[in-house]
Write a protein that holds these residues in place. Structure first.
Motif, mmCIF file in Angstrom:
data_model
loop_
_atom_site.group_PDB
_atom_site.id
_atom_site.type_symbol
_atom_site.label_atom_id
_atom_site.label_comp_id
_atom_site.label_asym_id
_atom_site.label_seq_id
_atom_site.Cartn_x
_atom_site.Cartn_y
_atom_site.Cartn_z
ATOM 1 N N LEU A 1 0.998 -0.996 0.093
ATOM 2 C CA LEU A 1 0.192 -0.069 -0.025
ATOM 3 C C LEU A 1 0.796 1.331 -0.069
ATOM 4 C CD1 LEU A 1 -2.710 -1.051 2.406
ATOM 5 C CD2 LEU A 1 -3.054 -0.774 0.182
ATOM 6 N N ASP A 2 0.331 2.156 -0.783
ATOM 7 C CA ASP A 2 1.107 3.522 -0.852
ATOM 8 C C ASP A 2 0.454 4.307 0.423
ATOM 9 O OD1 ASP A 2 2.437 5.895 -1.454
ATOM 10 O OD2 ASP A 2 1.442 6.133 -3.325
ATOM 11 N N THR A 3 1.285 4.633 1.279
ATOM 12 C CA THR A 3 0.943 5.449 2.594
ATOM 13 C C THR A 3 1.537 6.882 2.740
ATOM 14 O OG1 THR A 3 2.849 4.493 3.913
ATOM 15 C CG2 THR A 3 0.713 3.221 3.940
ATOM 16 N N THR A 4 1.832 7.285 1.474
ATOM 17 C CA THR A 4 2.429 8.673 1.596
ATOM 18 C C THR A 4 1.673 9.656 1.812
ATOM 19 O OG1 THR A 4 2.146 8.844 -0.956
ATOM 20 C CG2 THR A 4 4.528 8.031 -0.067
ATOM 21 N N ASP A 5 0.385 9.533 1.280
ATOM 22 C CA ASP A 5 -0.862 10.422 1.576
ATOM 23 C C ASP A 5 -1.538 10.177 2.787
ATOM 24 O OD1 ASP A 5 -0.138 11.747 -0.869
ATOM 25 O OD2 ASP A 5 -1.611 10.445 -2.003
ATOM 26 N N VAL A 6 -1.152 9.276 3.650
ATOM 27 C CA VAL A 6 -1.939 9.083 4.956
ATOM 28 C C VAL A 6 -1.275 9.785 6.087
ATOM 29 C CG1 VAL A 6 -2.604 7.314 6.691
ATOM 30 C CG2 VAL A 6 -2.484 6.484 4.359
ATOM 31 N N LYS A 7 -1.956 10.756 6.649
ATOM 32 C CA LYS A 7 -1.449 11.683 7.525
ATOM 33 C C LYS A 7 -1.436 11.206 8.986
ATOM 34 C CE LYS A 7 -2.078 16.377 9.069
ATOM 35 N NZ LYS A 7 -2.828 17.716 8.902
ATOM 36 N N ALA A 8 -0.198 11.043 9.417
ATOM 37 C CA ALA A 8 -0.099 10.471 10.862
ATOM 38 C C ALA A 8 -0.781 10.970 11.934
ATOM 39 C CB ALA A 8 1.412 10.792 11.195
ATOM 40 N N PRO A 9 -1.453 10.410 12.944
ATOM 41 C CA PRO A 9 -2.281 11.243 13.851
ATOM 42 C C PRO A 9 -1.279 12.429 14.689
ATOM 43 C CG PRO A 9 -2.281 8.850 14.302
ATOM 44 C CD PRO A 9 -1.052 9.180 13.300
ATOM 45 N N HIS A 10 -2.111 13.234 15.004
ATOM 46 C CA HIS A 10 -1.676 14.599 15.563
ATOM 47 C C HIS A 10 -1.346 14.164 17.041
ATOM 48 C CE1 HIS A 10 -0.891 18.613 16.717
ATOM 49 N NE2 HIS A 10 -0.875 18.783 15.546
ATOM 50 N N ARG A 11 -0.218 14.551 17.512
ATOM 51 C CA ARG A 11 0.072 14.577 19.036
ATOM 52 C C ARG A 11 -1.140 15.065 19.569
ATOM 53 N NH1 ARG A 11 1.263 19.167 21.238
ATOM 54 N NH2 ARG A 11 2.076 20.997 19.893
ATOM 55 N N PRO A 12 -1.303 14.734 21.032
ATOM 56 C CA PRO A 12 -2.301 15.179 21.928
ATOM 57 C C PRO A 12 -1.800 16.764 22.305
ATOM 58 C CG PRO A 12 -1.514 13.067 22.864
ATOM 59 C CD PRO A 12 -0.491 13.367 21.576
ATOM 60 N N LEU A 13 -2.830 17.532 22.243
ATOM 61 C CA LEU A 13 -2.773 18.853 22.517
ATOM 62 C C LEU A 13 -2.997 19.556 24.043
ATOM 63 C CD1 LEU A 13 -4.557 20.488 19.518
ATOM 64 C CD2 LEU A 13 -2.146 20.131 19.717
ATOM 65 N N LYS A 14 -2.067 19.774 24.801
ATOM 66 C CA LYS A 14 -1.918 20.034 26.277
ATOM 67 C C LYS A 14 -3.065 21.472 26.322
ATOM 68 C CE LYS A 14 2.420 18.308 26.899
ATOM 69 N NZ LYS A 14 3.980 18.612 27.384
ATOM 70 N N VAL A 15 -4.034 21.173 27.282
ATOM 71 C CA VAL A 15 -4.737 22.192 27.704
ATOM 72 C C VAL A 15 -4.641 22.744 28.954
ATOM 73 C CG1 VAL A 15 -7.207 23.071 27.643
ATOM 74 C CG2 VAL A 15 -6.677 21.383 25.868
ATOM 75 N N ALA A 16 -4.419 23.791 29.292
ATOM 76 C CA ALA A 16 -4.377 24.580 30.757
ATOM 77 C C ALA A 16 -5.670 25.347 30.996
ATOM 78 C CB ALA A 16 -3.215 25.382 30.841
ATOM 79 N N LEU A 17 -6.208 25.068 32.176
ATOM 80 C CA LEU A 17 -7.310 26.127 32.588
ATOM 81 C C LEU A 17 -7.126 26.920 33.603
ATOM 82 C CD1 LEU A 17 -10.609 26.504 32.427
ATOM 83 C CD2 LEU A 17 -10.772 24.394 33.769
ATOM 84 N N LEU A 18 -7.383 28.321 33.498
ATOM 85 C CA LEU A 18 -7.100 29.034 34.566
ATOM 86 C C LEU A 18 -8.555 29.493 35.209
ATOM 87 C CD1 LEU A 18 -4.637 31.281 32.835
ATOM 88 C CD2 LEU A 18 -4.268 29.269 33.903
ATOM 89 N N GLY A 19 -8.741 28.982 36.242
ATOM 90 C CA GLY A 19 -9.835 29.343 37.073
ATOM 91 C C GLY A 19 -10.951 28.284 36.892
ATOM 92 N N CYS A 20 -11.521 27.868 38.048
ATOM 93 C CA CYS A 20 -12.545 26.797 38.423
ATOM 94 C C CYS A 20 -13.729 27.287 39.180
ATOM 95 C CB CYS A 20 -11.774 25.639 38.847
ATOM 96 S SG CYS A 20 -12.781 23.959 38.972
ATOM 97 N N GLY A 21 -14.406 28.178 38.685
ATOM 98 C CA GLY A 21 -15.516 28.782 39.199
ATOM 99 C C GLY A 21 -16.972 27.934 38.374
ATOM 100 N N ASN A 22 -17.917 28.829 38.419
ATOM 101 C CA ASN A 22 -19.074 28.234 37.823
ATOM 102 C C ASN A 22 -19.057 27.749 36.511
ATOM 103 O OD1 ASN A 22 -21.628 27.179 37.628
ATOM 104 N ND2 ASN A 22 -22.621 29.488 37.204
ATOM 105 N N VAL A 23 -18.300 28.571 35.411
ATOM 106 C CA VAL A 23 -17.936 28.308 34.167
ATOM 107 C C VAL A 23 -16.960 27.113 34.013
ATOM 108 C CG1 VAL A 23 -17.396 29.037 31.870
ATOM 109 C CG2 VAL A 23 -18.748 30.257 33.447
ATOM 110 N N GLY A 24 -15.661 27.377 34.728
ATOM 111 C CA GLY A 24 -14.546 26.688 34.715
ATOM 112 C C GLY A 24 -14.718 25.410 35.023
ATOM 113 N N SER A 25 -15.660 25.045 36.058
ATOM 114 C CA SER A 25 -15.769 23.720 36.557
ATOM 115 C C SER A 25 -16.540 22.973 35.402
ATOM 116 C CB SER A 25 -16.445 23.650 37.918
ATOM 117 O OG SER A 25 -17.709 24.390 37.697
ATOM 118 N N GLN A 26 -17.605 23.544 34.909
ATOM 119 C CA GLN A 26 -18.067 22.762 33.786
ATOM 120 C C GLN A 26 -17.260 22.562 32.550
ATOM 121 O OE1 GLN A 26 -21.036 21.573 34.074
ATOM 122 N NE2 GLN A 26 -21.616 22.662 36.139
ATOM 123 N N VAL A 27 -16.573 23.476 32.263
ATOM 124 C CA VAL A 27 -15.565 23.371 31.125
ATOM 125 C C VAL A 27 -14.494 22.071 31.420
ATOM 126 C CG1 VAL A 27 -13.529 24.343 29.888
ATOM 127 C CG2 VAL A 27 -15.462 25.728 30.285
#
Length: 448
Positions: free
Chosen positions: A5-31
């Motif tokens: 199989l020609d795999t040259t056009d198969v895109k490798a999975p993207h690495r996980p993206l790191k998410v930082a959350l600032l604040g954990c009030g009413n909105v932040g806790s739901q996020v």
């Protein structure tokens, strides 16, 4: 013989993206909850998994309504943002939010914020920094909660010319005014009910004085007219002077009072074309779509040259609705990282001058009491004529005083549209008349 199989056009999975959350009030806790519970669905939409690496809070032991893994919490917000691909800022206020966003951008992270106060005060500098770094600064949740209004203005109407935006963008004040309209309550009673139900803070100043709506108005105006408007460009009045009698008089005239954020193209008396941005109590016809917005809901009414009239309606506050807007921005920013390309923020293509409210063409509804004697109406109409302001309607109620007291008349005068400056001079001259007992209210009128 099999061909590999020609795999040259198969895109490798993207690495996980790191998410930082600032604040954990009413909105932040739901996020945080949604990020953890809906991880697979969010990964499918973005093309990469979103890994919540930490939640910055002021106190690790603070009680929280939403149960979240304790090992996510940290008080070291600066280190957290330096290690993230995506930063969600839900702290509110100017500092430390501003410094943390600047740190995140400097380290190449895209930022999602719901901080209307910061964006109204410091937005231009933050947008420029994000543009220079090639990252995305998104802020859909900063205006009207769950309502998707900023992206439609920025993207869907990018090929149009917006002429005017009117919005109910503060749920607290809309709830208070709606309570006054439906129950006949005075302002203080309606405010107390809003506080009891959690719609108003213990200190409601930012809401009832119009400051919260003014911050949102500057953001709406900046996107709508491709110019960076600051908070000081917004004329701001609150609702504390609105009385039950004002509400009743409005109802009798087929009108309703709403606190509106308005941004519109206009021309100054000197012929300078620009944009007026303002927040103030406004009388609306009950036929107007915004008049039907009840309780703590928000709505934004947009007038565009080609699209015509559009209205966006929904919940303007609350943890889960606002979290929806935050996560919409997060998915958009994450997809931008996965697909590559520059960050998408605002589109500032020109510099339209901000015009003061004196340049606005509007109508007034003036409530006043005068002594009941011959010639009073002639004196009043002469003042209107002197300032080239035309009277549209006048309602008069005579109150006969008891023995030994002079009778007086209660008047409600609605003008035709005129320059704000001419209307203001008219009111000032009426106030100086010897026959004027009191000017009880001055409200602007829109949509009739």
């Amino acid at each position: 013989m099999t061909t590999p199989l020609d795999t040259t056009d198969v895109k490798a999975p993207h690495r996980p993206l790191k998410v930082a959350l600032l604040g954990c009030g009413n909105v932040g806790s739901q996020v945080a909850r949604i990020l953890l519970e809906d991880a697979e669905a969010l990964a499918a939409r973005t093309g990469a998994s979103l890994e919540l690496i930490g939640i910055a809070v002021r106190r690790l032991d603070a009680p929280r309504e939403v149960p979240l893994p304790q090992d996510l919490f940290t008080t070291d917000a600066e280190s957290l943002v330096k290690d993230a691909d995506l930063v969600i800022e839900l702290l509110g206020g100017i500092e430390p939010a501003r410094t943390l966003i600047q740190t995140a951008i400097a380290h190449g992270a895209c930022v999602v914020s719901a901080n209307k106060a910061l964006l109204a005060a410091e937005g231009p500098a933050l947008y420029e920094q994000a543009d220079a770094a090639g990252v995305q600064l998104s802020y859909e949740a900063a205006v009207a909660g769950a309502i998707p209004i900023l992206r439609p203005i920025r993207d869907s109407l990018a090929g149009d010319k917006i002429t005017r935006v009117l919005g109910i963008v503060n749920g607290t004040t809309n709830f208070i005014l709606d309570q006054m309209d439906t129950t006949g309550a005075e302002f203080a009673t309606a405010l107390a009910e809003a506080q009891r139900l959690g719609y108003a803070e213990a200190d409601p100043t930012a809401d009832i004085e119009g400051h919260d709506a003014a911050a949102k108005a500057s953001i709406l105006a900046s996107l709508s007219f491709h110019t960076r408007f600051a908070l000081q460009d917004v004329h701001c009045e609150g609702i504390t002077s609105i009385s039950a009698r004002d509400i009743e008089a409005a109802r009798e005239a087929g009108l309703v009072i709403k606190l509106l954020a308005i941004a519109e193209k206009t021309v100054s008396p000197e012929g300078l074309a620009g944009v007026s941005v303002r927040v103030h109590p406004t009388l609306l016809s009950r036929e107007h779509p915004l008049a039907a917005v009840r309780g703590a809901f928000n709505a934004v009414f947009v007038e565009a040259e080609y699209a015509g009239e559009l209205m966006f309606y929904g919940q303007g506050a609350g943890g889960t609705p606002t979290a929806s807007a935050v996560l919409g921005d997060l998915v958009s920013a994450a997809r931008r990282i996965v697909l590559g390309g520059p960050g998408r923020t605002e589109t500032t293509t020109g510099q339209v001058p901000a015009l003061g409210i004196e340049s606005v063409q509007t109508s007034y509804c003036i409530g006043l009491t005068v002594t009941d004697q011959p010639g009073v109406l002639a004196q009043l109409t002469q003042i209107f004529a002197d300032h080239e302001v035309s009277i549209e309607t006048m309602r008069q109620t005579i109150h006969h005083g008891s023995e030994g007291q002079q009778a007086f008349a209660e008047l409600r005068i609605v003008t035709h549209r005129a320059l704000e400056s001419a209307l203001a001079r008219t009111v000032a001259d009426i106030r100086e008349l010897p026959v004027t007992t009191e000017i009880t209210s001055v409200l602007r009128v829109e949509g009739i």
